[in-house]
Enzyme design. Structure first.
Site, PDB file in Angstrom:
ATOM      1  N   SER A 177      53.907  24.756  -5.621  1.00 53.80           N
ATOM      2  CA  SER A 177      52.420  24.757  -6.339  1.00 53.80           C
ATOM      3  C   SER A 177      52.188  23.662  -7.253  1.00 53.80           C
ATOM      4  CB  SER A 177      52.373  26.162  -6.885  1.00 53.80           C
ATOM      5  OG  SER A 177      52.802  26.116  -8.235  1.00 53.80           O
ATOM      6  N   LYS A 178      50.906  23.612  -7.887  1.00 53.97           N
ATOM      7  CA  LYS A 178      50.535  22.469  -8.637  1.00 53.97           C
ATOM      8  C   LYS A 178      51.398  22.310  -9.939  1.00 53.97           C
ATOM      9  CE  LYS A 178      45.896  21.537  -7.921  1.00 53.97           C
ATOM     10  NZ  LYS A 178      45.686  21.951  -6.570  1.00 53.97           N
ATOM     11  N   ARG A 179      52.144  23.470 -10.245  1.00 54.82           N
ATOM     12  CA  ARG A 179      52.848  23.556 -11.470  1.00 54.82           C
ATOM     13  C   ARG A 179      54.178  22.528 -11.196  1.00 54.82           C
ATOM     14  NH1 ARG A 179      56.486  27.588 -12.089  1.00 54.82           N
ATOM     15  NH2 ARG A 179      55.739  28.567 -10.115  1.00 54.82           N
ATOM     16  N   HIS A 180      54.583  22.280  -9.878  1.00 59.47           N
ATOM     17  CA  HIS A 180      55.525  21.428  -9.653  1.00 59.47           C
ATOM     18  C   HIS A 180      55.487  20.164  -9.265  1.00 59.47           C
ATOM     19  CE1 HIS A 180      56.778  25.433  -8.004  1.00 59.47           C
ATOM     20  NE2 HIS A 180      58.008  25.259  -8.721  1.00 59.47           N
ATOM     21  N   GLY A 181      54.031  19.604  -9.474  1.00 56.76           N
ATOM     22  CA  GLY A 181      53.703  18.259  -9.381  1.00 56.76           C
ATOM     23  C   GLY A 181      52.378  18.383  -8.344  1.00 56.76           C
TER      24      GLY A 181
END
Ligand code: GLU
Length: 437
Positions: free
Chosen positions: A209-213
């Protein structure tokens, strides 16, 4: 006896309800690679039956991203929103055979499929044999009361009508497969083969998800990743060649790709690998080409690259070509060349600019002012002469010069940097720091 070759037909079927996600791009890629490897056809189908959530801007973004990655539909792109009569015709076939029934609702008439409640099994190319008990599912809505088909129904009708031979998609669709198989059975059609690919996980093993990049392909494009690097990277998420090579051209990947070699374990998104691959592709790309390619993205990120002479910009990119893996990194490292006023790294200032080194900078300024030509060689000679006159270490002169003109404690060869910066800016920065300190 001559062998009858079934021509492979695969499709990528995005819903235009969001940007092209890294995971969807990988699904598209595996379909495309398989088609190319088999000499088959790759077809794009837009699943836009959800009129409320489907947006034009998402559609054009998906098409742009696919084009950028070089994946072209081999036949005319199909839009589910313009195939409604086909779904009605197929629904009628099931109604006529009493395999489906109408259900009256306040909003209108829905068409519902009678679940045969049997067991259903299929051999997934990636996952092996999978069995479902249809008792676990309800009857299946085919056409909603507003007249639009459901995903499972439209998907099966289209896959039959478009003569798809293989369905390659994310394994989040596995629970749809038994529902789709019961429809194939009801139509008396032979189902395509299925290959469900494990999802992409972030480094902490939770769903990417966005958290990872960045998750949208567009963001990678705008950050200076080259399409070949992204293709190479996406291919390695869930697939690898037998010899475990990592840098492979698209041509090589096409040649080596097979559905059997897709791994049945989740792929982990590793940004370091993408950065490494991109820097490899940048290094091997001619600097003029990299410059043309990166210029619009630099401008978008606020570097007025268009105001500079192209030859100069190319020299900057060439000098940094082994030192950056994306635009953000390039800007971070080279921004002092584009700015009037630079930011100083506090630590660098503290380490190299002090009472002892300021006079060195004053003397080097004078030497530069006296130079007839401002070139790498003359600048270096002047610095050598000065370090000898002062009887100081080379580093005691060079580090302070670097900090004064770049604001940082590391850079490519300092004399190349000075030449790119130009006489005027070099002198101004050397003087500014003397005044400031
Ligand atoms: N529109 C579906 C999706 O985007 C397609 C799934 C499929 O490939 O069957 O997930």
């Amino acid at each position: 006896m001559s062998e009858v070759k079934t021509h492979v037909r695969v499709r990528f079927a995005p819903s235009p309800t969001g940007y092209l996600h890294i995971g969807s791009a990988r699904t598209a890629l595996f379909n495309w690679l398989y088609a190319k490897n088999q000499g088959g056809k790759f077809i794009l189908r837009i699943e836009d039956t959800d009129l409320e959530r489907s947006k034009k801007e998402f559609l054009s973004e998906i098409l742009d991203s696919l084009k950028w990655l070089g994946m072209k539909s081999d036949e005319e792109i199909q839009f589910q929103s313009s195939r409604k009569p086909l779904y009605d015709t197929y629904a009628k076939k099931l109604l006529d055979k009493d395999k489906a029934y109408y259900e009256e609702t306040e909003k209108g008439k829905a068409v519902i499929f009678r679940n045969p409640k049997t067991k259903i099994a299929f051999d997934d190319i990636v996952k092996g044999k999978i069995e479902f008990d249809l008792n676990e599912f309800d009857d299946l809505v085919l056409i909603k009361s507003d007249g639009t088909p459901t995903y499972n129904f439209a998907c099966v009708v289209d896959d039959m009508d478009m003569k798809m031979t293989h369905i390659i998609r994310g394994d989040d669709h596995i629970s749809n497969t038994p529902k789709q198989l019961m429809l194939y059975n009801a139509f008396g059609a032979r189902p395509p083969k299925f290959a469900h690919i494990p999802l992409i996980l972030g480094e902490d093993r939770s769903r990417m998800s966005k958290r990872h990049g960045a998750t949208a392909i567009r963001e990678y494009r705008e950050n200076g990743y080259l399409p070949e690097a992204v293709i190479n990277f996406l291919a390695l998420m869930g697939w690898s060649p037998k010899d475990n090579r990592e840098k492979l051209s698209t041509e090589q990947i096409i040649k080596l790709f097979s559905l059997k070699s897709i791994k049945n374990t989740p792929a982990v998104f590793d940004i370091k690998k993408l950065n490494w691959l991109n820097s490899e592709y940048i290094k091997s790309c001619p600097p003029e080409k990299t410059t043309d390619y990166l210029t619009p993205f630099l401008i978008k990120k606020g570097v007025p690259a268009g105001n500079y002479d192209k030859k100069w910009l190319t020299s900057v990119i060439k000098l940094y070509s082994t030192r950056f893996s994306n635009i953000d990194e390039f800007i971070e490292k080279s921004e002092f060349l584009f700015k009037e006023k630079i930011d100083f790294d506090e630590q660098a200032l503290k380490s190299y600019i002090n009472e002892k080194t300021i006079p060195y900078l004053g003397k080097y300024t004078k030497k530069i002012e006296a130079l007839e030509s401002f070139g790498e060689k003359t600048l270096e000679e002047a610095a050598r002469a000065l370090s000898q006159e002062l009887n100081i270490n080379w580093a005691d002169l060079i580090h302070p010069v670097r900090v004064a003109v770049t604001g940082k404690d590391s850079s490519p060869g300092i004399f190349e940097v000075l030449v790119l910066l130009g006489r005027e800016k070099t002198l101004k920065r050397l003087k500014d720091i003397q005044e400031k300190s």
